[in-house]
Motif scaffolding. Structure first.
Motif, PDB file in Angstrom:
ATOM      1  N   UNK A  67      27.473 -32.182 -13.709  1.00  0.00           N
ATOM      2  CA  UNK A  67      28.290 -33.275 -13.174  1.00  0.00           C
ATOM      3  C   UNK A  67      27.759 -34.639 -13.595  1.00  0.00           C
ATOM      4  N   UNK A  68      27.270 -34.695 -14.848  1.00  0.00           N
ATOM      5  CA  UNK A  68      26.686 -35.923 -15.348  1.00  0.00           C
ATOM      6  C   UNK A  68      27.663 -37.086 -15.411  1.00  0.00           C
ATOM      7  N   UNK A  69      28.903 -36.824 -15.786  1.00  0.00           N
ATOM      8  CA  UNK A  69      29.901 -37.899 -15.868  1.00  0.00           C
ATOM      9  C   UNK A  69      30.092 -38.545 -14.496  1.00  0.00           C
ATOM     10  N   UNK A  70      30.289 -37.741 -13.465  1.00  0.00           N
ATOM     11  CA  UNK A  70      30.516 -38.271 -12.120  1.00  0.00           C
ATOM     12  C   UNK A  70      29.281 -38.989 -11.586  1.00  0.00           C
ATOM     13  N   UNK A 118      35.783 -39.305  -4.675  1.00  0.00           N
ATOM     14  CA  UNK A 118      34.651 -40.214  -4.443  1.00  0.00           C
ATOM     15  C   UNK A 118      34.509 -41.182  -5.620  1.00  0.00           C
ATOM     16  N   UNK A 119      34.706 -40.661  -6.822  1.00  0.00           N
ATOM     17  CA  UNK A 119      34.635 -41.512  -8.004  1.00  0.00           C
ATOM     18  C   UNK A 119      35.805 -42.503  -8.036  1.00  0.00           C
ATOM     19  N   UNK A 120      36.975 -42.072  -7.603  1.00  0.00           N
ATOM     20  CA  UNK A 120      38.120 -42.981  -7.540  1.00  0.00           C
ATOM     21  C   UNK A 120      37.846 -44.085  -6.518  1.00  0.00           C
ATOM     22  N   UNK A 121      37.246 -43.732  -5.384  1.00  0.00           N
ATOM     23  CA  UNK A 121      36.883 -44.744  -4.384  1.00  0.00           C
ATOM     24  C   UNK A 121      35.904 -45.745  -4.981  1.00  0.00           C
ATOM     25  N   UNK A 122      34.925 -45.263  -5.713  1.00  0.00           N
ATOM     26  CA  UNK A 122      33.944 -46.162  -6.331  1.00  0.00           C
ATOM     27  C   UNK A 122      34.626 -47.127  -7.295  1.00  0.00           C
ATOM     28  N   UNK A 123      35.574 -46.622  -8.093  1.00  0.00           N
ATOM     29  CA  UNK A 123      36.293 -47.482  -9.037  1.00  0.00           C
ATOM     30  C   UNK A 123      37.164 -48.486  -8.304  1.00  0.00           C
ATOM     31  N   UNK A 124      37.772 -48.069  -7.199  1.00  0.00           N
ATOM     32  CA  UNK A 124      38.606 -48.981  -6.413  1.00  0.00           C
ATOM     33  C   UNK A 124      37.768 -50.112  -5.825  1.00  0.00           C
ATOM     34  N   UNK A 136      29.476 -37.434 -27.322  1.00  0.00           N
ATOM     35  CA  UNK A 136      28.798 -38.567 -26.713  1.00  0.00           C
ATOM     36  C   UNK A 136      29.653 -39.273 -25.684  1.00  0.00           C
ATOM     37  N   UNK A 137      28.989 -39.747 -24.633  1.00  0.00           N
ATOM     38  CA  UNK A 137      29.646 -40.503 -23.567  1.00  0.00           C
ATOM     39  C   UNK A 137      29.107 -41.917 -23.564  1.00  0.00           C
ATOM     40  N   UNK A 191      35.092 -38.146 -20.760  1.00  0.00           N
ATOM     41  CA  UNK A 191      35.147 -36.999 -19.846  1.00  0.00           C
ATOM     42  C   UNK A 191      34.483 -35.771 -20.461  1.00  0.00           C
ATOM     43  N   UNK A 192      34.691 -35.562 -21.758  1.00  0.00           N
ATOM     44  CA  UNK A 192      34.177 -34.346 -22.410  1.00  0.00           C
ATOM     45  C   UNK A 192      33.056 -34.658 -23.394  1.00  0.00           C
TER      46      UNK A 192
END
Length: 596
Positions: A449-452, A236-242, A200-201, A438-439
């Protein structure tokens, strides 16, 4: 230590130090960046009777708060490791010394490689395999490591090429006490990791964790923060978090202005409303313009656990000014099924599938290994698959676990180490705290790519609509993405086949000042490797290499080699680099690795 630095020529003016316990049982020697290059931070604290140090970029968790400044004080590591080891995250290592004992902390995901060597009753530990080689003398080369490095591109177990120097296991507190008593405490056993797959995520938890971790990683006063942005998913995900965290973003991309990564990265930066610039480093190989020095440097500083095939951006000369923090997207592949899934239940399918993924074997292309070399890798993979199944991992999760445990720490870890001379590479997505999310999704959702998609959609939805560098976007249906991906692969294969027919080998310029053309560099490397290999007929690598395939690779028009064959060639250049075969990188090798 001074001999190691002189040999590599990458850290002039380093802060050098030594400490010796009153008992004489424990000794410590270190080389570190000068404090003025790293915001005034000193990596080592030594006093009468005890000492402590850290390396890399640690972060310490307290509940949901991530502290990036406290772990920069080496005095934090003076208490017993049980008081701080489980709270650490990030690419880091730490060491604690008392009068009669040593505690070594190896990060749970293996992001920061450490190595050990035994010489009689003496145990040596270092983050530099070369330092251990120089400290305790020459060591035979390990054919099993050579097979893994040439066939797959890195050492599967993370062991250096010198057989008497071994990788310290990931995720342990290793205590060496009086009288030779040892204890190794596991921080993240395989069984615990296996339980996380598909469990579960929690999207809100993952969002908070990523933002807090990135904020803490960037909280190192006096050091520039850089976000190396590409046209893919992870950065791209790191940019979103930033953007959510609010820290100023310095987005930068390597490559020519017309490169797809640069074009998409510019668009992402524009959508995010942040500045963007070009980096000097290329977006992809060629490796360093001097294969002779580059191959030897990579081999020596990583113990040949990394190779020249992955050396784009590796330094061959000292850096200047403040050391940057590069907040990479490395590790995002853990959550998005980088390797093809393994078929459930089919006997032998796990190891065989992973072998093909590891070596890049295709019906038309064989890795340059003989039967013994292939068997070494197959046996290692079979043993690993058995251990994973015994830990309770399902076959559907084997490929993702392989990426996490047999690629990230043993491939990305050493390659990040090769750039520590000029910057620290952080990996916010390669995190112990983030791992459950992540997993946590089922295997098919990870592949989609559900997590991203979920996190970008939560943090900065507009970024998710921007197409990727290779085409397609998260806005398309899964079937459409799969069709587009197949078309791109077919187009790439057709283009590569056409180029292999039409391209001719470029003129080879042996000087280091030749133009940095990919074809020229490959041709020049081919010529050098042919000379090096011919001059070392008794090199241990020949025990695991297929001579006919190697000779064919080294005599084929380099303009007709496909991408993977080019990688094989760069790997061979690292293995046969002068100075490595004898296991003795001293002056007697006759190869001037040090910078002029």
């Amino acid at each position: 230590m001074r001999g190691t630095l002189t040999r590599l020529g990458l850290l002039p003016g380093a802060e050098l130090g030594r400490w010796r316990a009153p008992s004489g049982r424990v000794c410590l020697s270190w080389a570190a960046h000068r404090p003025e290059r790293v915001g005034g931070v000193r990596y080592v604290h030594a006093e009468a009777g005890r000492a402590a140090l850290f390396a890399g970029r640690p972060v310490r968790w307290s509940g949901e708060r991530a502290d990036g400044r406290g772990p920069l004080d080496p005095r934090m590591y003076l208490p017993p490791a049980q008081e701080w080891a489980r709270d650490l995250d990030g690419r880091c290592a730490a060491l604690r010394c008392t009068d009669d004992s040593v505690e070594v902390f190896s990060d749970p995901l293996g992001a920061y490689p450490l190595y050990e060597r035994r010489a009689g009753r003496v145990a040596w530990v270092s983050n530099s395999p070369l330092a251990l080689l120089l400290a305790a003398g020459p060591s035979p080369l390990d054919p099993a490591v050579l097979a893994s490095v040439v066939g797959g591109g890195w050492s599967l177990d993370g062991h250096p090429v010198w057989s008497e120097i071994r990788r310290v296991p990931r995720g342990i507190v290793w205590t060496l006490g009086p009288g030779g008593v040892e204890h190794r405490h596991e921080l993240l056993p395989v069984q615990r990791i296996a339980d996380l797959y598909g469990a579960g995520m929690d999207e809100q938890r993952a969002t908070r964790t990523l933002v807090a971790l990135l904020e803490a990683l960037g909280d190192w006063p006096g050091r520039p923060n850089v976000l190396p942005l590409t046209g893919g998913r992870d950065s791209r995900l790191i940019l979103a978090a930033a953007l959510r965290g609010g820290r100023p973003v310095d987005a930068a991309t390597g490559g020519a202005p017309e490169h797809p990564d640069v074009i998409v990265a510019r668009r992402l930066a524009s959508v995010a409303g942040v500045p963007h610039r070009l980096l000097g480093a290329p977006a992809s190989p060629p490796p360093p313009r001097a294969p002779e020095r580059g191959a030897a440097l990579v081999a020596l500083q990583s113990g040949a656990t990394a190779t020249l095939a992955d050396a784009a951006g590796f330094p061959t000369a000292p850096g200047e000014g403040d050391l940057e923090l590069w907040h990479t997207g490395q590790g995002g592949e853990i959550a998005r099924a980088y390797y093809p899934p393994v078929a459930d239940g089919r006997r032998g399918s796990g190891a065989a599938s992973l072998y093909r993924a590891f070596t890049g074997r295709r019906a038309w292309r064989r890795e340059p290994l003989n039967d013994d070399g292939a068997a070494v890798i197959s046996d290692s993979l079979s043993k690993w698959v058995g251990e994973q199944r015994d830990a309770g991992l399902h076959d559907r999760d084997l490929a993702d676990s392989f990426y996490l445990l047999r690629r990230m720490g043993t491939w990305a870890g050493p390659t990040h180490g090769c750039v520590e001379w000029i910057r620290d590479s952080t990996s916010p997505l390669w995190s112990v705290r983030l791992l459950p999310d992540l997993v946590g999704l089922p295997a098919d959702e990870r592949a989609a790519e559900g997590f991203h998609r979920r996190l970008v959609g939560s943090l900065a939805p507009a970024l998710g609509a921007v197409p990727f560098a290779e085409g397609g976007s998260w806005g398309e249906s899964r079937a459409a993405r799969r069709t587009a991906h197949t078309r791109r692969l077919l187009a790439r294969a057709s283009a590569e086949a056409g180029s292999r027919i039409s391209r001719r080998a470029p003129r080879v310029d042996r000087s280091e000042d030749s133009a940095p053309d990919t074809g020229t560099e490959l041709a020049r490397a081919q010529l050098l490797v042919r000379e090096w290999a011919a001059g070392q007929p008794d090199h241990p690598a020949w025990r695991v290499l297929d001579r006919r395939r190697v000779e064919r690779l080294l005599s084929t028009d380099p303009g007709t080699l496909d991408t993977m064959s080019g990688y094989y060639l760069w790997r061979l250049s690292t293995v046969f680099a002068p100075g490595l075969p004898s296991g003795d990188p001293g002056p007697a090798s006759g190869f001037p690795v040090s910078a002029p």
